[in-house]
Design a protein around this motif. Sequence first.
Motif, short mmCIF file in Angstrom:
data_model
loop_
_atom_site.label_atom_id
_atom_site.label_comp_id
_atom_site.label_asym_id
_atom_site.label_seq_id
_atom_site.Cartn_x
_atom_site.Cartn_y
_atom_site.Cartn_z
N TYR A 97 1.60 -44.27 28.41
CA TYR A 97 1.74 -45.80 28.28
C TYR A 97 0.35 -46.42 28.49
N PHE A 100 -1.48 -45.86 25.12
CA PHE A 100 -0.92 -46.89 24.11
C PHE A 100 -1.29 -48.36 24.27
N PHE A 124 3.67 -48.28 19.85
CA PHE A 124 3.76 -47.11 20.61
C PHE A 124 3.80 -47.54 22.15
N THR A 125 3.66 -48.98 22.44
CA THR A 125 3.85 -49.23 23.87
C THR A 125 5.25 -49.49 24.14
N GLY A 130 6.98 -44.45 21.91
CA GLY A 130 5.94 -43.88 23.09
C GLY A 130 6.73 -42.87 23.96
#
Length: 280
Positions: A97, A100, A124-125, A130
């Motif tokens: 995380y 990202f 992607f977060t 993610g």
Amino acid sequence: MNACFDTMQAYGLRAIGIGERLLPKTDITLCEQMVLIGSGLIWNVYFGVLAIGFGFWFAVCLSLGRQSRFAALRLAASGFVFLFRGSPLFIQFFFAYEAFVLLPKIGITIDLGLVVIDASTGWFTKAWAGALFVLFCNTAAYSSEIFSGALQSVPNGQIEAARASGMTRFQIFRRVMFPNMLRLAWPAYMNEAIFLFHSTTLVFFSGFPAWRQEGDALYYASYFAEKTFNPFVPYPIVAGYFILLTLVIISVFTITGGHLNRSLPKERRVRPRFRLLLWR
């Protein structure tokens, strides 16, 4: 009964953004807890099914890479497996995380000569992408260890017979090694699938935020435990849902395993058996 039906209509799909937006805060009923926790289970199924579905094929590629004749490929595959098997899943979620979050700030630019493309990585977060990526890598690493052992257990006599019949390397893998690998690895792979589904409960407690309180089953159980000051109702509900989910997984793998072993005598068939994993 009508009140519970109304609750199902209001909160049945709330975990994916459909239905009532506000969560109950007072006079929380047992029906509300069961419906909302069941709604959150949609996310657990989403993470588990997609991670297993895509991770299976990546695990097969990793297993082949670890037995490759090329040292660079062996090193890359072995390093990937060691990284994700050697670190806790919770830490993997946390670092992923953070990485990202930093990627959009750094920026990814693809220069094609005539045109320059700025790749957006902000999505992607989000947990749906993610966290799924982390679970995909994690289960691929563990599954590749299972498949590597199964590949090494394929009888050499069958491989030599295939070579003698004039099969190519790809034909030998597709017709001899791959079916035998699946048959031998299936019982252990079932346990990996069960553990992966259980691991999906870590997603919203490890860095990936629940957008608009749209979390998984454990997220809602934690919410109800905080509001009612009674954890002995929501957490057993989560356990009950996951027990039912585990029974579904066992049934699917048992049926599939029977299909994989259909050509063997009954006394030689490998049957999937659930074994509790106390550590990972």
